[in-house]
Write an enzyme that holds these catalytic residues in place. Sequence first.
Site, PDB file in Angstrom:
ATOM      1  N   PHE A 128      -7.471  -0.544   0.967  1.00  0.00           N
ATOM      2  CA  PHE A 128      -7.261  -0.051  -0.385  1.00  0.00           C
ATOM      3  C   PHE A 128      -7.548  -1.207  -1.339  1.00  0.00           C
ATOM      4  CE2 PHE A 128      -4.636   1.160  -4.058  1.00  0.00           C
ATOM      5  CZ  PHE A 128      -5.055   2.471  -4.226  1.00  0.00           C
ATOM      6  N   ASP A 156       0.223  -3.195   6.062  1.00  0.00           N
ATOM      7  CA  ASP A 156       0.469  -2.258   4.967  1.00  0.00           C
ATOM      8  C   ASP A 156       0.682  -0.880   5.588  1.00  0.00           C
ATOM      9  OD1 ASP A 156       0.221  -0.357   2.907  1.00  0.00           O
ATOM     10  OD2 ASP A 156      -1.110  -1.633   1.738  1.00  0.00           O
ATOM     11  N   ARG A 194      -9.750  15.127   0.891  1.00  0.00           N
ATOM     12  CA  ARG A 194      -8.664  14.535   1.668  1.00  0.00           C
ATOM     13  C   ARG A 194      -7.455  15.458   1.648  1.00  0.00           C
ATOM     14  NH1 ARG A 194      -5.761   8.769   0.557  1.00  0.00           N
ATOM     15  NH2 ARG A 194      -4.825  10.026  -1.066  1.00  0.00           N
ATOM     16  N   TYR A 250       6.720   6.618  -2.036  1.00  0.00           N
ATOM     17  CA  TYR A 250       6.479   7.867  -2.761  1.00  0.00           C
ATOM     18  C   TYR A 250       5.528   8.815  -2.037  1.00  0.00           C
ATOM     19  CZ  TYR A 250       2.747   4.763  -4.493  1.00  0.00           C
ATOM     20  OH  TYR A 250       1.716   3.858  -4.596  1.00  0.00           O
ATOM     21  N   LYS A 251       5.057   8.434  -0.862  1.00  0.00           N
ATOM     22  CA  LYS A 251       4.174   9.322  -0.101  1.00  0.00           C
ATOM     23  C   LYS A 251       5.016  10.130   0.895  1.00  0.00           C
ATOM     24  CE  LYS A 251       0.326   6.025  -0.537  1.00  0.00           C
ATOM     25  NZ  LYS A 251      -0.414   6.687  -1.612  1.00  0.00           N
TER      26      LYS A 251
END
Length: 417
Positions: A149, A218, A392, A243-244
């Site tokens: 990312f 990560d 996605r 938050y995922k």
Amino acid sequence: MSDARSGAVPDLTTVPDLVAEADLTAEAAKLDADDGLRDKRELFVLDETVYLDGNSLGALPAHVPGRVADVISRQWGELRIRSWDESGWWTAPERIGDRIAPLVGAAPGQIVVGDSTSVNVFKAVVAAVRIARAADEGRDEIVVDATTFPTDGYIAESAARLTGCRIVPVAPGDVPGVLGERTAAVLLNHADYRTGRLHDLPGLTRAVHDAGALVVWDLCHTAGALPVGLDEHGVDLAVGCTYKYLNGGPGSPAYLYVRADLQPRFDSPLPGWNSHAEPFGMRPGFAAADGAVRGRVGTPDILSMLALEAALDVWDGVGVDAVRAKSLALTDFFLRCVGAYVPQGRVESLTPAAHAERGSQVALRCAGAGDVMRRLIERGVVGDYRAPDVLRFGFTPLYVSFGDAERAARVLADTLD
């Protein structure tokens, strides 16, 4: 017909007649009836939308608004400053860290919650370099996932400038070949954010250790979706967002894992009064606190942190192995439905067929993907788009059903047709 749990993924360039004629709707209903996690769905605020973007922002647990209202009206409104002690605000970063710990395979006392993922990546990478150099000053390379990312790459470059290191970007599978006596730290993503490809955390961690370096993982796209095994595999440091798959809410605080035996040597590049051994002593010189508290910096974000604490209640009684089993079954079933419904040649799966290499999302390459996703959302199927051509779909096992997977594939087919 292959079983949804077998791990067999169809070739999406062909559509076998048997699969095309199968009653996948009925099969989805049976799979949902047999789902041991099906009752968890009732704990979330959901509607008729098929929500497959929990790998960007998890759904709201239904009890969180009431808990946050209490934090605002009673703890802040009535108790005010007393809540730092009486409501446990001061100890929240470590307390909530201990609740996240079993979800990533860590013993208590090794995770502190606070700040953003980016800030925690910076702390972890710089600290890893400092630990490595304390043992060998010649270590001056930071190996970073070249497919990472973007923010992780930006942070790694800044950490390299600060520490006088050079960056070595490489694909995760090629990491063992670039490790050597100059390697100080390695920063890797557990899963590719575009394709969902799962990288070999145990094997790569061993390779980094064999080279005498430290590894930072990560976990943003895996924590809460599959077993991680931080302690089991001897991971040095790890970071992740909440938050995922952990459903902590937009911008909820991230977390930092520091393996217990490394904590006395963890030298944070962002020391603050919250990580001081005597935070209320207000001394001019810094003396680091013991344990994971060293990962703290400044005053915790109490409102978002306590919303996260409330959200973690949905994990009560849930084993991560059961979540992983459903995740694989869901993604297998969705890929079968796509193979059965979508016109031939319109999409290409980027998702690994092998379960050992798959996270909890499905990525489909598709011409005009941005416009296709916009039309899917208009029709009640919410995923997301990654440039230039990737659709996605994230599968959060606590609230996504097999019926959702079947409907999403059907609507995708209709949209493309």
